[in-house]
Design a protein around this motif. Structure first.
Motif, PDB file in Angstrom:
ATOM      1  N   VAL A  60       0.689  -1.246   0.005  1.00  0.00           N
ATOM      2  CA  VAL A  60      -0.087  -0.118  -0.050  1.00  0.00           C
ATOM      3  C   VAL A  60       0.888   1.232   0.158  1.00  0.00           C
ATOM      4  N   GLU A  61       0.576   2.132  -0.872  1.00  0.00           N
ATOM      5  CA  GLU A  61       1.441   3.495  -1.044  1.00  0.00           C
ATOM      6  C   GLU A  61       0.405   4.637  -0.694  1.00  0.00           C
ATOM      7  N   PHE A  62       0.962   5.794  -0.139  1.00  0.00           N
ATOM      8  CA  PHE A  62       0.270   6.909   0.182  1.00  0.00           C
ATOM      9  C   PHE A  62       1.182   8.101  -0.543  1.00  0.00           C
ATOM     10  N   MET A  63       0.557   8.884  -1.533  1.00  0.00           N
ATOM     11  CA  MET A  63       1.376   9.816  -2.428  1.00  0.00           C
ATOM     12  C   MET A  63       0.705  10.936  -2.746  1.00  0.00           C
ATOM     13  N   TYR A  64       1.756  12.033  -2.792  1.00  0.00           N
ATOM     14  CA  TYR A  64       1.242  13.206  -3.192  1.00  0.00           C
ATOM     15  C   TYR A  64       1.419  13.423  -4.959  1.00  0.00           C
ATOM     16  N   GLU A  65       0.567  13.842  -5.574  1.00  0.00           N
ATOM     17  CA  GLU A  65       1.014  13.752  -6.983  1.00  0.00           C
ATOM     18  C   GLU A  65       0.394  15.152  -7.455  1.00  0.00           C
ATOM     19  N   VAL A  66       1.271  15.554  -8.730  1.00  0.00           N
ATOM     20  CA  VAL A  66       1.066  17.064  -9.287  1.00  0.00           C
ATOM     21  C   VAL A  66       1.310  16.680 -10.831  1.00  0.00           C
ATOM     22  N   ALA A  67       0.501  17.575 -11.531  1.00  0.00           N
ATOM     23  CA  ALA A  67       0.645  17.193 -12.924  1.00  0.00           C
ATOM     24  C   ALA A  67       0.143  18.583 -13.814  1.00  0.00           C
ATOM     25  N   GLU A  68       0.704  18.853 -14.920  1.00  0.00           N
ATOM     26  CA  GLU A  68       0.460  20.266 -15.558  1.00  0.00           C
ATOM     27  C   GLU A  68      -0.954  19.891 -16.411  1.00  0.00           C
ATOM     28  N   TYR A  69      -1.568  20.832 -16.967  1.00  0.00           N
ATOM     29  CA  TYR A  69      -2.590  20.561 -17.920  1.00  0.00           C
ATOM     30  C   TYR A  69      -2.782  22.051 -18.667  1.00  0.00           C
ATOM     31  N   ASP A  70      -3.281  21.996 -19.678  1.00  0.00           N
ATOM     32  CA  ASP A  70      -3.461  23.240 -20.774  1.00  0.00           C
ATOM     33  C   ASP A  70      -4.920  22.937 -21.480  1.00  0.00           C
ATOM     34  N   TYR A  71      -5.695  23.904 -20.955  1.00  0.00           N
ATOM     35  CA  TYR A  71      -7.055  23.844 -21.734  1.00  0.00           C
ATOM     36  C   TYR A  71      -7.282  24.816 -22.959  1.00  0.00           C
ATOM     37  N   ASP A  72      -7.801  24.274 -23.906  1.00  0.00           N
ATOM     38  CA  ASP A  72      -8.432  25.130 -25.064  1.00  0.00           C
ATOM     39  C   ASP A  72     -10.111  25.341 -24.732  1.00  0.00           C
ATOM     40  N   THR A  73     -10.520  26.412 -24.390  1.00  0.00           N
ATOM     41  CA  THR A  73     -11.748  26.407 -23.867  1.00  0.00           C
ATOM     42  C   THR A  73     -12.900  26.963 -24.999  1.00  0.00           C
ATOM     43  N   ASP A  74     -14.230  26.995 -24.626  1.00  0.00           N
ATOM     44  CA  ASP A  74     -15.125  27.618 -25.382  1.00  0.00           C
ATOM     45  C   ASP A  74     -14.999  29.074 -25.542  1.00  0.00           C
ATOM     46  N   PHE A  75     -14.180  29.621 -24.473  1.00  0.00           N
ATOM     47  CA  PHE A  75     -14.105  30.991 -24.399  1.00  0.00           C
ATOM     48  C   PHE A  75     -12.913  31.674 -25.398  1.00  0.00           C
ATOM     49  N   ASN A  76     -12.424  30.942 -26.088  1.00  0.00           N
ATOM     50  CA  ASN A  76     -11.575  31.097 -27.072  1.00  0.00           C
ATOM     51  C   ASN A  76     -10.047  31.732 -26.311  1.00  0.00           C
ATOM     52  N   THR A  77      -9.905  30.806 -25.206  1.00  0.00           N
ATOM     53  CA  THR A  77      -8.716  31.126 -24.339  1.00  0.00           C
ATOM     54  C   THR A  77      -8.112  29.758 -24.180  1.00  0.00           C
ATOM     55  N   ASN A  78      -6.780  30.164 -23.841  1.00  0.00           N
ATOM     56  CA  ASN A  78      -5.657  28.929 -23.442  1.00  0.00           C
ATOM     57  C   ASN A  78      -5.398  29.097 -22.152  1.00  0.00           C
TER      58      ASN A  78
END
Length: 334
Positions: free
Chosen positions: A145-163
């Motif tokens: 059994v493992e207890f972990m802290y995780e972090v990851a990048e993400y990048d959205y292209d949205t309906d509001f014409n923004t990134n």
């Protein structure tokens, strides 16, 4: 999903090719947070989620194990009907044992993202992924059994014409089951040389000395740590150790029986094949060293079927990984 299937096939091929340790993972993301929503303004606290994945680990008999892994995470949901992306981390992993069953774990890789029809998100792109945690093993080191802290990048292209870009944070608990893996290299357990006993007789009568047998005890000789790691190729130290025994046999007539044994780590069929190959490697070295002598050398592998000790501790498993050599003089063969 197609990428996940391709990665899974790659992991299975890697395990088959290297006889590495395969670990299957099931996880629960207890806390999830995204630094920006689809509009790029507000942090979002998500509902708990789940994950499933697999890891291929090498160097299994060392305090430091390393390998590769992949994981598929459930979709990011939050209150108010917020609907985010799926995440598929692909990473290198390292685990370091700092106590008998406790270890530190770290991951570093890339998290692929997929919008999956998320509200207000036309496209989701991934980024760097990392994780740190602590783990504990159970039941002969098969479960963990493992207890972990995780972090990851993400990048959205949205309906509001923004990134909009941001970071995914989470605390997770992961349950693992591992199987497979080669039988690690044996550990030396040297047989002590018997001390000679000297009997002094005053003015002894002349005695006709009968030839004595070679110095191989009836219970045989155990060879351990004579192979390279995870191999049936003899090490240089192993060849030298066999050469010392062969030197004592010169001039005698008889038969050497070489028997290979393993512990129960890994599949029984793999252990049987490994024991046969290691026994034959030792036998072939004796044939080379004793060329021209009237000595027959035979080999046989027993796999995990004849343990010297119960396979319930690391020390006992090491003792069970051995090659034994027995001597039969020619007069006993008649």
């Amino acid at each position: 999903m197609k990428k996940a299937m391709i990665l899974g096939a790659f992991i299975l091929v890697a395990v088959a090719a290297s006889a590495a340790e395969l670990e299957l993972k099931l996880g629960a993301d207890l806390y999830r947070n995204a630094t920006k929503d689809a509009t790029g303004h507000n942090p979002v606290k998500g509902y708990p989620g789940a994950s499933i994945g697999a890891e291929v680990l090498f160097n299994e008999d060392s305090p430091f194990r390393f390998g590769i892994g992949a994981e598929a995470k459930s979709k990011f949901h939050a209150s108010g009907g917020y609907d985010g992306h799926y995440s598929f981390p692909i990473y290198a992993v390292g685990k370091y044992d700092f106590a008998d069953t406790l270890y530190a774990v770290g991951r570093l890789g890339y998290a692929e993202a997929y919008s999956g029809g998320a509200d207000n998100v036309d496209d989701a792109n991934g980024g760097i992924y990392g994780a740190l945690g602590i783990g504990k093993e159970f039941y002969d080191e098969r479960f963990n059994v493992e207890f972990m802290y995780e972090v990851a990048e993400y990048d959205y292209d949205t309906d509001f014409n923004t990134n909009e870009d941001g970071y995914y944070h989470g605390f997770a608990i992961k349950f693992g089951y591992k199987f497979g893996g080669p039988s690690p290299a044996p550990v030396v357990m040297a047989e002590p040389e018997p001390e000679p006993v000297m009997v002094v007789e005053p003015e002894p009568e002349p005695v006709v000395m009968e030839p004595v047998g070679p110095p191989i005890p009836l219970e045989g000789i155990k060879f351990q740590e004579v192979f390279e790691l995870n191999s049936f190729e003899l090490s240089e130290a192993g060849r030298a150790e066999i050469g010392e025994v062969a030197e004592k046999l010169r001039g005698f007539d008889g038969k050497l029986s070489v028997e290979g044994h393993t512990d129960t780590t890994g599949a029984a069929s793999y252990n049987q094949t490994l024991s046969e190959k290691r026994a034959e490697s030792v036998a072939e070295e004796f044939r080379t060293q004793l060329e021209g002598e009237n000595i027959t050398v035979e080999s046989q592998g027993f796999g995990e079927n004849n343990p010297a000790f119960p396979n319930d501790t690391i020390e006992n498993r090491r003792a069970n990984r051995r090659v034994e050599v027995f001597w039969e003089p020619a007069k006993d063969m008649e």
